[in-house]
Design an enzyme around this catalytic site. Structure first.
Site, PDB file in Angstrom:
ATOM      1  N   CYS A  48       0.772  -1.252  -0.228  1.00 38.04           N
ATOM      2  CA  CYS A  48       0.110   0.097   0.053  1.00 38.04           C
ATOM      3  C   CYS A  48       0.929   1.265   0.019  1.00 38.04           C
ATOM      4  CB  CYS A  48      -0.954   0.021   1.313  1.00 38.04           C
ATOM      5  SG  CYS A  48      -0.213   0.209   2.590  1.00 38.04           S
ATOM      6  N   SER A 110       8.044   0.779   7.624  1.00 43.46           N
ATOM      7  CA  SER A 110       6.630   0.889   7.497  1.00 43.46           C
ATOM      8  C   SER A 110       6.346   2.091   7.706  1.00 43.46           C
ATOM      9  CB  SER A 110       5.793  -0.219   8.213  1.00 43.46           C
ATOM     10  OG  SER A 110       6.442  -1.797   7.609  1.00 43.46           O
ATOM     11  N   GLU A 117       2.982  -7.422   9.422  1.00 41.88           N
ATOM     12  CA  GLU A 117       2.225  -7.689   7.996  1.00 41.88           C
ATOM     13  C   GLU A 117       3.187  -7.698   6.897  1.00 41.88           C
ATOM     14  OE1 GLU A 117      -0.995  -5.114   7.682  1.00 41.88           O
ATOM     15  OE2 GLU A 117      -2.261  -6.203   8.924  1.00 41.88           O
ATOM     16  N   ALA A 197      -9.096  -7.927   3.097  1.00 37.60           N
ATOM     17  CA  ALA A 197     -10.392  -7.582   3.854  1.00 37.60           C
ATOM     18  C   ALA A 197     -10.426  -8.899   4.789  1.00 37.60           C
ATOM     19  CB  ALA A 197     -11.391  -7.995   2.662  1.00 37.60           C
TER      20      ALA A 197
END
Length: 448
Positions: A48, A110, A117, A197
């Site tokens: 992302c 991050s 993650e 999700a």
């Protein structure tokens, strides 16, 4: 062989550009290997807030050509001009590649420092490259070492012990913005059915939320809720669900997004405020929804700014582990680089020995005397090779392996052939599978 990387992250460019660059990322590595001999291997890490390509080139002089080939392919896939693509990526080579990837895998680079993650994303990036046949042996070793370093950081430090992630920080922000912190009373509409999700659904459940509806533009909502709970939405039921929702969360990364005008119509008669959390790299929600009355919009940038800082001591300890691991990997890699030279020297020496022994056998036959001469010569050769072998390792550890190779050629006329790395091959014992523990959108691209 030389390692290099092209890096575009939230630290250097805006997230919108990162999203545009990553369009079509799944085919970049394979096409670059096919079209350019300068690219011997490639692994793509798209999340992302970062888009990074790790590559291996036959020699240092090929790095620029490999970079140009990758930039060209990214430009074609994303629709962005090559000069813009080129400016967006910083290039690393040698030890910088190792240091950066190890820090990324450990969560030190991050948006939410210490989040775990990213370690799963790094593992899956390698698995994908191996499946596609683009991971050279050198890249396999690099990514496996990065994953081991991430595990060491997790086991030996308190970094990330609170289980922070982009999703958890986003939900914390939503709690702060809500009139009531009680998630058990909230109605949530979730967009997306990928691993991202799934991670979001799990965290919502942990917070007591039970009224969760799921929509997928690809029609996968039924299968998603069958194993996780919740209600599946279709196009007809989506509008009333959004109208009644307290929170809607986007993590699908699909081409279809909720427009501000459409949301305004749907929410025209809704008495309760709405918190929209857009965690998709390519935006599930029109940024203009944040300007609507009664709607609060949270984005990846919001999460990045709100992410708490980890304790300085844990960060320092983790950084030390990463630094030491990167140094050890680089030393091992440099030691490997002289293996061909050592083999070439031994082969040259043994060929000379075998030629001399042929002369001995021709004169004396296979007698005890000949065997005794051969035994003595082989023992002498072994002793003579010991020091050059040790010196080769020492010079490689200091980055002087090229001096050793040059010396062999100057003294003995030995030309050292460097073996080519085979894309897609992994050392014995390398894992064929890794646990998927972080988000991927419906197209298979990492989204967090």
């Amino acid at each position: 062989m030389v390692l290099f990387s092209l890096v575009a992250t939230h630290a250097d460019i805006d997230l919108e550009t990162v999203a545009q660059l990553s369009n079509g990322s799944s085919g970049i590595a394979a096409s670059a290997l096919t079209e350019s001999p300068a690219v011997a291997g490639a692994v793509v890490l798209a999340t992302c807030n970062r888009y990074e390509i790790y590559g291996e080139a036959p020699n240092p002089n090929d790095v620029e050509a490999a970079r140009a080939a990758l930039v060209s392919r990214i430009s074609e896939a994303s629709g962005l001009a090559e000069p813009l693509v080129s400016r967006s990526f910083s290039t690393r080579t040698g030890p910088e590649v190792t240091q950066h990837l190890f820090a990324v895998s450990a969560g030190l680079d991050s948006a939410v420092v210490g989040e775990r993650e990213i370690a799963g994303q790094v593992r899956r990036a390698l698995i994908t490259a191996q499946h596609d046949g683009t991971a050279s042996a050198g890249l396999v070793r690099l990514f496996q070492a990065a994953s081991k370093t991430a595990k060491d950081v997790g086991a030996q430090t308190a970094l990330g012990s609170r289980g922070l992630s982009i999703v958890s920080v986003a939900l914390d922000l939503a709690t702060d913005l809500s009139e009531s912190p009680d998630w058990s009373a909230k109605k949530v509409v979730l967009f997306g059915t990928g691993a991202y999700a799934g991670a979001t659904m799990a965290l919502l459940r942990e917070r007591g939320c039970t009224d969760i509806s799921v929509f997928s533009s690809s029609g996968r909502a039924e299968g998603f809720v069958a194993s996780r709970g919740g209600a599946a939405l279709d196009v007809d039921s989506l509008r009333p669900a959004v109208a009644a929702a307290d929170v809607m969360i986007g993590c699908s990364g699909s081409d279809t997004r909720v427009e501000a005008d459409e949301l305004a119509q749907v929410r025209a008669n809704s008495p309760q405020p709405l918190i929209a959390i857009d965690l998709a790299l390519t935006h599930d929600f029109d940024p203009a929804v944040g300007e609507l009355d009664g709607v609060e919009l949270l984005t990846l940038e919001s999460v990045r700014l709100a992410a708490p800082q980890e304790q300085a001591e844990s960060l320092a300890q983790a950084s030390s582990i990463v630094k030491d691991a990167a140094k050890a990997f680089q030393q091992e890699r440099e030691a490997r680089s002289v293996d061909s030279a050592i083999v070439a020297l031994r082969r040259h020496t043994m060929n000379v020995l075998d030629a001399e022994m042929e002369k001995v056998r021709a004169r004396h036959g296979c007698t005890a005397a000949a065997e005794e001469v051969e035994f003595a010569l082989r023992r002498m050769v072994k002793q003579l090779l010991h020091v050059p072998t040790v010196r080769a390792r020492e010079l490689a550890a200091n980055g002087q392996q090229d001096d050793y190779v040059a010396a062999l050629e100057a003294l003995y006329g030995i030309t050292v052939e460097q073996p080519g790395a085979q894309p897609g091959t992994a050392p014995a014992g390398s894992p064929a599978l890794a646990e998927a523990e972080c988000p991927v959108d419906h197209e298979g691209r990492e989204t967090a």
